[in-house]
Design a protein around this motif. Structure first.
Motif, short mmCIF file in Angstrom:
data_model
loop_
_atom_site.label_atom_id
_atom_site.label_comp_id
_atom_site.label_asym_id
_atom_site.label_seq_id
_atom_site.Cartn_x
_atom_site.Cartn_y
_atom_site.Cartn_z
N TYR A 101 0.81 -1.22 0.00
CA TYR A 101 0.00 0.00 0.00
C TYR A 101 0.84 1.27 0.00
O TYR A 101 0.31 2.38 0.04
CB TYR A 101 -0.91 0.01 1.24
N ILE B 234 -0.11 1.61 7.94
CA ILE B 234 -1.56 1.44 8.06
C ILE B 234 -1.91 0.98 9.47
O ILE B 234 -1.12 0.32 10.15
CB ILE B 234 -2.15 0.47 7.03
N VAL C 203 -8.11 1.34 2.10
CA VAL C 203 -6.77 1.56 1.55
C VAL C 203 -6.70 0.90 0.17
O VAL C 203 -6.92 -0.31 0.04
CB VAL C 203 -5.68 0.96 2.47
N TYR D 140 -8.91 0.80 11.39
CA TYR D 140 -9.68 2.01 11.71
C TYR D 140 -10.12 2.01 13.16
O TYR D 140 -10.24 3.08 13.79
CB TYR D 140 -10.88 2.12 10.77
N VAL E 54 1.64 -4.10 8.87
CA VAL E 54 0.83 -3.17 9.67
C VAL E 54 1.75 -2.43 10.65
O VAL E 54 2.61 -3.04 11.30
CB VAL E 54 -0.27 -3.93 10.43
N SER F 204 -7.21 3.76 14.64
CA SER F 204 -6.87 5.11 14.16
C SER F 204 -8.00 6.11 14.32
O SER F 204 -7.77 7.31 14.16
CB SER F 204 -6.46 5.05 12.69
N TYR G 51 -9.27 0.03 7.22
CA TYR G 51 -7.92 0.44 7.61
C TYR G 51 -7.70 1.86 7.12
O TYR G 51 -8.34 2.31 6.16
CB TYR G 51 -6.85 -0.46 6.99
N THR G 52 -6.77 2.57 7.74
CA THR G 52 -6.38 3.90 7.27
C THR G 52 -4.86 3.92 7.04
O THR G 52 -4.11 3.22 7.72
CB THR G 52 -6.76 5.00 8.27
N ARG G 53 -4.45 4.75 6.08
CA ARG G 53 -3.04 4.82 5.68
C ARG G 53 -2.51 6.23 5.97
O ARG G 53 -3.07 7.22 5.51
CB ARG G 53 -2.92 4.50 4.19
N HIS G 54 -1.44 6.30 6.73
CA HIS G 54 -0.91 7.58 7.20
C HIS G 54 0.56 7.72 6.86
O HIS G 54 1.31 6.74 6.86
CB HIS G 54 -1.04 7.67 8.74
#
Length: 200
Positions: A7, A50, A71, A53, A146, A56, A37-40
């Motif tokens: 990702y 990631i 994602v 969620y 992760v 996050s 999931y969230t990607r930062h």
């Protein structure tokens, strides 16, 4: 053989091939989606991490919509045990390799058949809206990396592959990647031909 969901930087075929140290001709890739999931962006780095969620959510002052808490990445199939070993080294102790279910968004293609000019289109600027769950293809089990050392090291803003390609990919491919410290350890391990020392 292992399937993996990438990702971040490893969505770029040239970076993936650089890490595993071969031409990737045994690999196939397609766009894929990881839900919930969230990607930062990792602080002070080019690459992301990631988080589920459920972990996050506290980073945001509002509930995210379905696009924001999904994602978009790449499903890669055919990874060898040696490929995975080198990927583990590359990802380091900031990540844990975990099994997730991802949804393919297109047909698989051999990595060698993806022209460099099309890298930017791996994730379109304005991608199609996420299909409903009933419209998605059947999920596929895949390994992914992760983030595991705390959300305080991540920016709340969501990382995008398009921005990475536009602003930072040049540091990771071709002659410009020679001094990229993020390759140092995986290059060292590969040079040792699989002999791992006990360096602290």
């Amino acid at each position: 053989m292992t399937s993996a969901f990438f990702y971040g930087t490893l969505m770029h075929p040239e970076i993936l091939k650089r890490v595993i140290g071969n031409d990737g001709s045994h690999l196939q890739m397609c766009p894929a989606l990881l839900l919930e999931y969230t990607r930062h962006q990792v602080k002070n780095e080019d690459y992301p991490g990631i988080l589920p969620y459920s972990q996050s959510r506290a980073m945001f002052d509002h509930d995210l919509d379905s696009e924001e808490k999904s994602v978009r990445g790449s499903l890669v199939t055919g990874l060898s045990d040696e490929d995975v070993r080198l990927l583990d080294v590359f990802e380091g102790d900031q990540y844990t390799r975990e099994s997730v279910s991802v949804y393919p968004l297109g047909p698989l293609a051999n990595i060698r058949d993806i022209p460099p000019i099309e890298v930017k289109s791996l994730v379109p600027t304005t991608p199609h809206p996420i299909p409903t769950l009933s419209e998605l293809a059947n999920p596929v089990d895949a390994a992914t990396y992760v983030w595991c050392i705390g959300s305080s090291e991540l920016r709340a803003q969501l990382w995008t592959f398009e921005e990475f390609v536009k602003l930072n990919a040049w540091k990771w491919i071709g002659s410009s990647s020679t001094d990229n410290k993020d390759y140092d350890e995986v290059d060292r391990r590969r040079a040792m031909e699989g002999i791992i020392d006990a360096r602290s």
